[in-house]
Design an enzyme around this catalytic site. Structure first.
Site, PDB file in Angstrom:
ATOM      1  CG  HIS A  59      -2.256  -0.892   0.999  1.00 24.94           C
ATOM      2  ND1 HIS A  59      -2.837  -1.274   1.912  1.00 24.94           N
ATOM      3  CD2 HIS A  59      -2.608  -1.158  -0.074  1.00 24.94           C
ATOM      4  CE1 HIS A  59      -3.854  -1.935   1.597  1.00 24.94           C
ATOM      5  NE2 HIS A  59      -3.992  -1.875   0.125  1.00 24.94           N
ATOM      6  NE  ARG A 107     -13.352   2.995  -4.699  1.00 18.37           N
ATOM      7  CZ  ARG A 107     -12.214   3.199  -5.470  1.00 18.37           C
ATOM      8  NH1 ARG A 107     -11.905   4.279  -5.773  1.00 18.37           N
ATOM      9  NH2 ARG A 107     -11.987   2.047  -6.180  1.00 18.37           N
ATOM     10  NE  ARG A 139     -18.534   1.436  -4.912  1.00 14.92           N
ATOM     11  CZ  ARG A 139     -17.265   0.846  -4.700  1.00 14.92           C
ATOM     12  NH1 ARG A 139     -16.731  -0.163  -5.535  1.00 14.92           N
ATOM     13  NH2 ARG A 139     -16.467   1.583  -3.874  1.00 14.92           N
ATOM     14  CD  GLU A 172     -16.966  -5.228  -6.479  1.00 20.45           C
ATOM     15  OE1 GLU A 172     -15.857  -4.814  -6.227  1.00 20.45           O
ATOM     16  OE2 GLU A 172     -17.834  -4.606  -5.712  1.00 20.45           O
ATOM     17  CB  CYS A 217     -13.865   1.234 -12.194  1.00 18.65           C
ATOM     18  SG  CYS A 217     -15.036  -0.006 -11.314  1.00 18.65           S
ATOM     19  CG  ASN A 220      -8.953  -2.522  -7.232  1.00 17.80           C
ATOM     20  OD1 ASN A 220      -8.176  -2.690  -8.026  1.00 17.80           O
ATOM     21  ND2 ASN A 220      -9.484  -1.405  -6.775  1.00 17.80           N
ATOM     22  CG  ASP A 221     -13.269  -6.205  -4.033  1.00 18.74           C
ATOM     23  OD1 ASP A 221     -12.597  -6.800  -3.228  1.00 18.74           O
ATOM     24  OD2 ASP A 221     -13.778  -5.199  -3.907  1.00 18.74           O
ATOM     25  NE  ARG A 276      -8.855  -4.044  -2.342  1.00 24.79           N
ATOM     26  CZ  ARG A 276      -9.814  -3.296  -2.897  1.00 24.79           C
ATOM     27  NH1 ARG A 276     -11.172  -3.816  -3.074  1.00 24.79           N
ATOM     28  NH2 ARG A 276      -9.714  -2.147  -2.928  1.00 24.79           N
TER      29      ARG A 276
END
Ligand code: PEP
Ligand code: MG
Length: 576
Positions: A194, A301, A337, A437, A508, A460-461, A471
């Site tokens: 990260h 988001r 979302r 996802e 995305c 990502n998921d 992740r």
């Protein structure tokens, strides 16, 4: 004497500055009791340190964006709440005032007390809060030491400095970047951590795995951090400095050239038009998306509204945030979302179920929203009202099966009827999309397409669930790789099915904005990319250099790869 330490590039760029070593922290706590006449002054020091820690957390929050921001913000929220906890504060004051503890010793005592309480808990979630307590108290102790020790004060002023450390936590990296840090040399860590992702989004050059960094660099040594070559040069020569100046000139030129792309179309070298959308969370993201010529917002988001305050945001608070987003995009389409709380995204309002054994596989995303229809309806009403101000699409996270989309549609219908009865203006029908996802959603995408107007792939998921690899766990770098053949085949399938159904499919996840994956995604047939707005120009530039028909022709070979290494080699071959 000049010497060169090799490392792995985690964030590209170059920087020239003085070394500032941070050894793994050691706190020396003075355990001598306070004299009565020292109590007030020491209490004032303690309160100032607490305020500094709160201020640091507030500053940190303002600097972060994107998916990572949300994760870091969760720590920040939890820590901010702890710093305001009346029991913790009263306990500290009592220890100093009544027990005559020095502030450092009082903090340590409170930490040990709370740690013992948390450790004794059966609930694994609550037990894990011990770490938060540790980190918060350490932050206050560190602020306290900066007030009282000259050495620490020197460390706090990092303007013109390159940090040399074992590792650095994302939150600290964000904080230091704001105080003039030029770059980071870490003796351990990975390019997928990260911190590394954060360094890239902060434009801060970073090397990891520079093994002898802490033993062979000294405070104030002049360092040329060269993340282009993957090395740290200690005591650079005139020749090194000339190379740095050349790089600076070229980087400035490149920045100017990219800026000219802000109003250019996004087109491959063989003339295929591609849509570039922005992932947004905060007003600055929206301004940047407009300035860099995004075709709309592909992912807004909404969690941040729920993570930033203790109670639930009201309908009006949400409406204003969504309306400002829509107005900010000046008529371009915006994809909102619905709430994606759960798993590691715990809210302060207490919606998220505590104590799930497997929260990443638990009640998160749309599963959570459907469990609280009243809360969800408040969000839906706010979205419907905001959609009167410009084009809005609605995106549902963590969809697994069609009935979830059907249930969301029903709630939208009911909310419309309710608003109509209240004589509130209503927008035209809104497109409803599913995030892909969850592996089951990808594999059964045809069934979902019967109910979804569009798809957005959340890699990502999706990668985390396809590969069964957390992740955010750096230890799984070798598995959590976007080029894993299983993931490539799934992406290709979903994109193809979307096209067959004549419905738009965007992507995305982080790879959408990473130019290392642009050719791959074009090869798989993607023509809508959504990314953090800071990446828009880089991706547009990359796309202009790529020939889509050549890449598409190579897709079958890519999809036959047996390992991610094989896919990587092939991708390198077809890209150059
Ligand atoms: C994703 O999972 O790829 C995604 C875009 O959603 P988030 O990162 O917010 O989970
Ligand atoms: Mg996701």
């Amino acid at each position: 004497m000049r010497h060169v330490l090799p490392g792995t590039t985690a964030a590209k760029g170059m920087a020239l500055g003085r070394a500032r070593l941070v050894q793994p922290s050691r706190y020396h706590v003075d355990t001598r009791p306070l004299a009565e006449d020292e109590v007030d002054a020491e209490l004032a020091l303690l309160h100032r340190a607490l305020e500094t820690a709160r201020q640091e957390l507030r500053e940190l929050r303002g600097k972060l964006h994107g998916a990572l921001a949300r994760e870091v913000n969760e720590f920040i929220d939890a820590h901010s709440l702890l710093l305001d906890d009346p029991e913790l504060l009263r306990g500290l004051d009592d220890l100093v005032r009544i027990g005559h503890y020095r502030p450092g010793a009082a903090l340590k005592k409170q930490r040990d007390r709370l740690a013992a309480v948390f450790e004794a808990m059966d609930d694994p979630y609550l037990r894990s809060r011990k770490e938060d307590v540790d980190q918060v108290i350490n932050r206050v102790i560190s602020a306290l030491q900066r007030q009282t020790s000259r050495e620490e004060r020197k460390l706090a002023a990092r303007v013109g400095e390159i940090l040399i450390a074992d590792t650095i936590a994302p939150a600290d990296m964000a904080h230091l970047a704001g105080s003039g840090l030029l770059g980071v040399v870490a003796s351990s860590g990975s390019a997928y951590s990260h911190s590394a992702i954060l360094a890239r989004s902060l434009d801060l050059p970073m090397l990891v795995g520079v093994r002898d960094a802490l033993s062979s660099i000294h405070d104030d040594d002049l360092i040329l951090l060269d993340s282009e070559r993957g090395e740290a040069v200690v005591h650079p020569t005139a020749q090194d400095l000339a190379r740095y100046r050349t790089w600076q000139r070229e980087a400035a030129q490149e920045g100017r050239r990219l800026a000219t792309l802000a109003n250019a179309p996004t087109r491959t070298s063989d003339g295929a038009d591609i849509r570039l959308l922005a992932n947004a969370e905060m007003p600055p993201d929206i301004a940047m998306a407009r300035a860099r010529g995004a075709d709309g917002v592909g992912l807004y988001r909404t969690e941040f509204l729920f993570l930033r305050q203790k109670g639930l945001p009201t309908e009006d608070e949400q409406f204003i945030a969504y309306r400002d987003l829509v107005l900010g995009m000046g008529g371009l389409p915006v994809t909102i979302r619905t709430l994606d709380l759960g798993a590691d995204k715990a809210d302060a309002a207490g919606l998220v179920l505590r104590g799930e054994d497997n929260p990443a596989l638990g009640v998160r995303g749309v599963r959570l929203s459907l469990r609280y229809p009243a809360v969800f309806t408040t969000q839906i009403r706010a979205i419907l009202r905001a959609a009167c101000y410009g084009p809005v699409r609605v995106l549902v996270p963590m969809v697994t099966q069609p009935d979830e989309l059907i249930a969301v549609r029903t709630l939208f219908k009911l909310a419309r009827q309710e608003l109509k009865r209240e004589n509130v203006d209503l927008p035209e029908k809104l497109a409803l999309g599913a995030m892909i996802e969850v592996p089951a959603a990808a594999i059964n995408v045809r069934a979902l397409l019967e109910h979804a107007d569009f798809l957005a792939i959340g890699t990502n998921d999706l990668a985390q669930y396809v590969l069964a690899a957390d992740r955010s766990n750096d230890a799984l770098d070798n598995i959590y790789n976007p080029l894993q053949p299983a993931l490539l085949r799934l992406l290709s399938y979903v994109i193809g099915e979307g096209r067959r159904a004549k419905k738009s499919v965007s992507l995305c996840g982080e790879i959408g904005g990473d130019i290392n994956f642009t050719s791959l995604l074009l090869a798989l047939g993607l023509n809508e990319f959504s990314m953090h707005p800071s990446q828009l120009l880089h991706v547009r530039d990359r796309i202009a250099a790529l020939d889509r028909s050549v890449l598409r022709a190579a897709a079958p070979r890519l999809l036959r790869s047996r390992t991610h290494e094989e896919a990587e080699a092939l991708l390198a071959q077809i890209t150059c």
